[in-house]
Write a protein that holds these residues in place. Structure first.
Motif, short mmCIF file in Angstrom:
data_model
loop_
_atom_site.label_atom_id
_atom_site.label_comp_id
_atom_site.label_asym_id
_atom_site.label_seq_id
_atom_site.Cartn_x
_atom_site.Cartn_y
_atom_site.Cartn_z
N ASN A 221 0.82 -1.23 0.00
CA ASN A 221 0.00 0.00 0.00
C ASN A 221 0.85 1.26 0.00
O ASN A 221 0.34 2.34 0.32
CB ASN A 221 -0.91 -0.01 1.23
CG ASN A 221 -0.10 -0.06 2.52
OD1 ASN A 221 1.12 -0.33 2.48
ND2 ASN A 221 -0.71 0.22 3.64
N LYS A 222 2.12 1.13 -0.33
CA LYS A 222 3.03 2.29 -0.37
C LYS A 222 3.62 2.43 -1.77
O LYS A 222 3.56 1.50 -2.57
CB LYS A 222 4.16 2.13 0.66
CG LYS A 222 3.66 2.08 2.11
CD LYS A 222 2.96 3.35 2.51
CE LYS A 222 2.40 3.29 3.92
NZ LYS A 222 1.57 4.49 4.22
N ALA A 223 4.13 3.62 -2.05
CA ALA A 223 4.70 3.86 -3.39
C ALA A 223 5.82 4.87 -3.28
O ALA A 223 5.91 5.61 -2.31
CB ALA A 223 3.60 4.38 -4.32
N LEU A 224 6.67 4.88 -4.32
CA LEU A 224 7.84 5.75 -4.34
C LEU A 224 7.43 7.18 -4.68
O LEU A 224 6.53 7.39 -5.49
CB LEU A 224 8.82 5.30 -5.43
CG LEU A 224 9.57 4.01 -5.28
CD1 LEU A 224 8.65 2.84 -5.56
CD2 LEU A 224 10.73 3.96 -6.23
N THR A 225 8.15 8.12 -4.10
CA THR A 225 7.96 9.53 -4.47
C THR A 225 9.13 9.98 -5.34
O THR A 225 10.10 9.26 -5.51
CB THR A 225 7.92 10.41 -3.20
OG1 THR A 225 9.16 10.23 -2.50
CG2 THR A 225 6.73 10.07 -2.32
N CYS A 226 8.98 11.17 -5.90
CA CYS A 226 10.03 11.73 -6.77
C CYS A 226 10.07 13.22 -6.52
O CYS A 226 9.09 13.92 -6.78
CB CYS A 226 9.71 11.43 -8.23
SG CYS A 226 10.92 12.11 -9.38
N LEU A 227 11.17 13.73 -6.00
CA LEU A 227 11.24 15.15 -5.64
C LEU A 227 11.44 15.97 -6.90
O LEU A 227 12.25 15.60 -7.76
CB LEU A 227 12.43 15.35 -4.70
CG LEU A 227 12.49 14.41 -3.49
CD1 LEU A 227 13.74 14.69 -2.67
CD2 LEU A 227 11.23 14.56 -2.64
N LYS A 228 10.71 17.06 -7.01
CA LYS A 228 10.88 17.88 -8.22
C LYS A 228 10.61 19.33 -7.91
O LYS A 228 10.03 19.62 -6.84
CB LYS A 228 9.98 17.34 -9.34
CG LYS A 228 8.49 17.38 -9.09
CD LYS A 228 7.76 16.63 -10.22
CE LYS A 228 6.29 17.00 -10.21
NZ LYS A 228 5.51 16.32 -11.22
N HIS A 229 11.22 20.21 -8.77
CA HIS A 229 12.13 19.90 -9.87
C HIS A 229 13.49 20.46 -9.48
O HIS A 229 13.62 21.69 -9.37
CB HIS A 229 11.62 20.57 -11.14
CG HIS A 229 10.20 20.25 -11.44
ND1 HIS A 229 9.12 20.78 -10.73
CD2 HIS A 229 9.63 19.45 -12.36
CE1 HIS A 229 7.99 20.31 -11.23
NE2 HIS A 229 8.26 19.50 -12.21
N TYR A 230 14.37 19.59 -9.21
CA TYR A 230 15.65 19.96 -8.59
C TYR A 230 16.53 20.75 -9.55
O TYR A 230 16.89 20.22 -10.61
CB TYR A 230 16.38 18.66 -8.17
CG TYR A 230 17.73 18.88 -7.56
CD1 TYR A 230 18.90 18.80 -8.33
CD2 TYR A 230 17.88 19.21 -6.22
CE1 TYR A 230 20.15 19.01 -7.79
CE2 TYR A 230 19.14 19.43 -5.66
CZ TYR A 230 20.27 19.33 -6.45
OH TYR A 230 21.50 19.55 -5.91
N VAL A 231 16.91 21.97 -9.30
CA VAL A 231 16.59 22.83 -8.20
C VAL A 231 16.55 24.28 -8.75
O VAL A 231 17.25 24.58 -9.74
CB VAL A 231 17.67 22.70 -7.10
CG1 VAL A 231 19.05 23.14 -7.53
CG2 VAL A 231 17.22 23.48 -5.85
N GLY A 232 15.66 25.10 -8.15
CA GLY A 232 15.60 26.50 -8.58
C GLY A 232 14.71 26.73 -9.79
O GLY A 232 14.72 27.78 -10.41
N TYR A 233 13.86 25.76 -10.07
CA TYR A 233 12.95 25.84 -11.25
C TYR A 233 11.84 26.85 -11.02
O TYR A 233 11.31 27.44 -11.94
CB TYR A 233 12.41 24.43 -11.48
CG TYR A 233 11.30 24.25 -12.49
CD1 TYR A 233 10.17 23.50 -12.18
CD2 TYR A 233 11.36 24.80 -13.76
CE1 TYR A 233 9.15 23.28 -13.09
CE2 TYR A 233 10.36 24.59 -14.70
CZ TYR A 233 9.25 23.82 -14.35
OH TYR A 233 8.24 23.61 -15.27
#
Ligand code: GLC
Length: 743
Positions: A221-233
């Protein structure tokens, strides 16, 4: 004694066991990755670094199965792609049922099973306010609204529910959360951020990640995250998406890196790269950001994925690379591990050439592929497939919908309420008008069922617009004036027999460059409509929905009440009606400064020079502003001492009382000012907050602890430092001062 000793040791063994377990599992994974790498061909390695859009494997648009089997086999068996993204029917993706998603993922899995090494594909999807592209999913308020709740529990629950609903469909990698900081209100993705403040964005973003991933994102019941938008966008100097940001390294380290640093510590395993350029260097070509800072300084171990076609664009748009091949080389060597190509296999072909000619060392390929495989192992993708979560108990549940409605309620800001005109009596006769009165899309924004979120016909029929929600609750008459273009006479005519006018203005949905604008001013037709309604002499309640703070100064001054709804999600209509009729006591607070004029962009954490002489911080509504139907007062701000040593935590307490007649929630904000330092310091910076619910007359003392790093800043030498001297702590109307002693 002996028994006690054993009892004490028990938990220790347990803890040790867990820690060992993690280390073993990491070592185990490292071993498996090395083993697999040693068996992989160069082609299979480069395939892992290749991500293609669904359209590359799509069948004809209206065919039964959205996948073209031959194209799928090409992708996996010939090009060994490591990842596929987006929903069928791209480029304007369209939400699919759980059943279709399950078929898509199992078709991909089946072909993977025919491949030599059976390396699983990781499927990426944007699910930024719930499972965007799964029909009937719970779609939350957008990030700007979640920030306005100042409720990290709600952000945790949003992450939890989003992950669960993704997994029901078989999806597992979410291109979210946005950890960019919303400090440029013109930017068409402001609403995808948690607002202008570092502390608030960090608190909301890390809570979301914790809910979304839990302790182990391979759990069903869990899933991966993705940090965005690296960096200063998020800080383009002219406010237009994908245009240059001019951010010096000190500002980068003070404002734009900390949210990513915290989110990496919170365990997000993937990072998406900034599509634009900072200080003249495109995000995808920035070795200092992608390797020196991200890897060597922040210790990020996961993998980076490019944003849409941005490696190609180093050549086709930025003119940084002389050709596509050089663009691939620059990006891979800067630190981009996976390319969102996304429409072809050019990245695969060119990178193969570059490695074969020695222009890109095999070691760099192995490094990128090891990172990708490690995340795939951590995600459990190599494990034998388990049955997916049953849809019935895990998708669009009543509890999830209730959580969503609560989030919507807490995300809405009551900015003005003259003569307490709100809440309305249910018997009130209402004229509701304006372009945003009877649409769901204007409360959801982009990334809703389609990329731009603007296909109203796709929106669920059982969710209510503002108009429909008012009509549902009203015991009086609610007249909807569909025509939004009318003059004063017509407005007078239409409002003759009503008690109050509810005027719904703002923006239509958009995201990315589609939403670029030249001014925050309201559209002329909306201004004309507002002025006509305000001229009737009837009390006007102005309700704003949309992703950005459009300029409403004149209208707000004349309106009796102003509600800033921004993008409250699928339950937004009901939540606004709950607030208008007093079924819910509003408590949202602005996570951004709401400008008085389109060029008057001063943020709450401004520098002293910005409020010197004639300069002022004078937004229409300030960061942290938000009213309710009761009132609160803070008092008795106390510090544990007026002197502290370097390394001390600063303990403080403050009382908060509900001085009104009904219960309500209040967020107490703790600001800090470093009075004098070797780099100019903001007049105040949010360093802590707590949200409490108090009955009428109830008083509660809240305790806060500021950690040493809360006193720190980026010094002249670009290092994070703390300097001794005077500090001020500000809560409500109180200020307390303390000295930080020299070491
Ligand atoms: C877009 C966006 C990014 C999104 C990606 C995949 O260009 O910039 O936020 O995750 O493409 O859809």
């Amino acid at each position: 004694m002996y028994r006690k000793f054993i009892i004490f040791l028990g938990p220790l063994f347990l803890l040790l066991g867990c820690a060992l377990n993690t280390v073993q599992s990491n070592n185990e994974i490292d071993f498996k990755v090395k083993q697999l790498l040693s068996e992989m061909s160069l082609e299979e390695k480069i395939g892992q670094m290749t991500q293609i859009d669904f359209s590359v494997i799509a069948a004809e648009l209206n065919s039964e199965n959205p996948i073209d089997q031959r194209k799928l086999e090409d992708a996996i068996l010939k090009y060994h792609v490591g990842s596929i993204l987006n929903a069928p029917q791209t480029p304007n993706n369209q939400a699919q049922t759980v059943a279709v998603w399950r078929n898509v993922l199992s078709s991909i899995q089946a072909v993977t099973g025919q491949s030599r090494l059976k390396i699983p594909v990781i499927y990426g999807i944007d699910a930024i306010h719930g499972a965007t592209y799964t029909k009937n999913s719970v779609l939350f308020p957008q990030a700007i609204n979640m920030a306005a709740t100042f409720n990290t529990d709600l952000s945790f629950k949003e992450g939890e529910i989003t992950a669960r609903e993704l997994r029901v469909a078989g999806l597992q990698w979410n291109f979210s959360p946005v950890m960019d900081l919303g400090r440029q209100p013109l930017w068409p993705r402001l609403w995808e951020t948690y607002g202008e403040d570092v502390h608030l964005a960090t608190a909301m973003g890390t809570s979301y990640i914790e809910g979304h991933q839990g302790d182990d994102f391979s759990a069903p019941n869990k899933a991966l995250t993705c940090l965005k938008h690296y960096v200063g966008y998020s800080f383009p100097i002219n406010g237009k998406d994908r245009t240059p940001a001019w951010i010096g390294e000190r500002m980068l380290r003070e404002y734009f890196l900390p949210t990513f640093e915290a989110a990496i510590k919170a365990g997000s395993p993937t990072i998406m790269v900034n599509s634009a350029e900072v200080d003249g260097i495109p995000g995808h070509a920035n070795y200092q950001y992608l390797t020196t800072i991200l890897r060597d300084e922040l210790g990020f171990k996961g993998f980076t994925v490019s944003d849409w076609e941005d490696i190609k664009r180093l050549y086709t748009r930025d003119k940084l690379a002389a050709n596509e091949k050089e663009a691939v080389k620059v990006a891979v060597m800067a630190g981009v591990d996976m390319s969102m190509v996304p429409f072809d296999y050019s990245f695969y072909d060119l990178l193969l050439e570059l490695v074969n000619t020695g222009e890109v060392p095999l070691a760099r390929i192995d490094q990128a592929v090891a990172r990708i495989l490690t995340v795939k192992y951590q995600a459990g993708l190599f494990n034998p497939p388990k049955p997916l979560l049953p849809e019935a108990e895990n998708f669009a549940t009543e509890l999830a919908t209730d959580t969503n409605r609560q989030a919507a309620r807490e995300s809405i800001i009551l900015a003005k309420n003259d003569q307490h005109i709100l809440p309305l009596k249910k018997s009130a006769n209402i004229l509701i008008a304006g372009p945003n009165a009877n649409l769901l899309s204007v409360m959801n924004g982009g990334w809703t069922l389609t990329w731009q979120g603007d296909n109203e016909s796709l929106y669920p029929k059982d969710k209510l617009t503002i108009y429909k929600a008012l009509q549902n609750k009203s015991l009086g008459k609610v007249t909807y004036l569909e025509n939004s273009v009318l003059d004063k006479q017509a407005a007078l005519e239409a409002s003759k027999n009503v008690d109050v006018i509810v005027l719904c203005l703002g923006e239509k949905p958009y995201t990315e460059t589609v939403g670029n604008i030249g001014s925050l001013n309201l559209e002329a037709t909306q201004i004309k409509l507002a002025n006509a309604m305000l001229a009737t002499g009837k009390p006007v309640i102005l309700i704003m929905t949309g992703g950005r703070p459009r300029i409403i100064t004149e209208q707000a001054d004349l309106a009796s009440a102003v509600i800033l709804g921004f993008l409250p999600g699928m339950e937004g209509g009901e939540a606004i009606a709950d607030i208008l009729y007093g079924d819910y006591n509003p408590n949202g607070k602005l996570p951004i400064s709401y400008p008085r004029d389109t060029n008057d962009i001063v943020l709450y954490d401004h520098k002293p020079i910005e409020t010197y002489e004639s300069n002022t911080y004078h937004p229409l509504y300030a960061f942290g502003h938000g009213l309710g139907y009761t009132s609160f007062k803070t008092s008795d701000l106390k510090l544990a001492s007026d002197k502290f040593n370097m390394g001390d935590s600063i303990e403080l307490s403050v009382a908060v009382k509900n001085t009104g007649l009904i219960s309500g929630k209040e967020t107490v904000l703790v600001y800090l000012n470093d009075v004098a330092a070797s780099v100019t310091r903001p007049s105040r910076q949010l360093k802590a907050f707590k949200k409490v619910e108090l009955a009428a007359g109830q008083k509660q003392t809240l305790h806060f602890t500021l950690k040493p790093e809360d006193l720190s800043f980026i010094g002249v030498d670009l290092k994070r430092i703390i300097e001794p001297g005077e500090f001020k702590v500000m809560v409500g109307h109180e200020t307390a001062t303390f000295m930080l002693n020299k070491p």
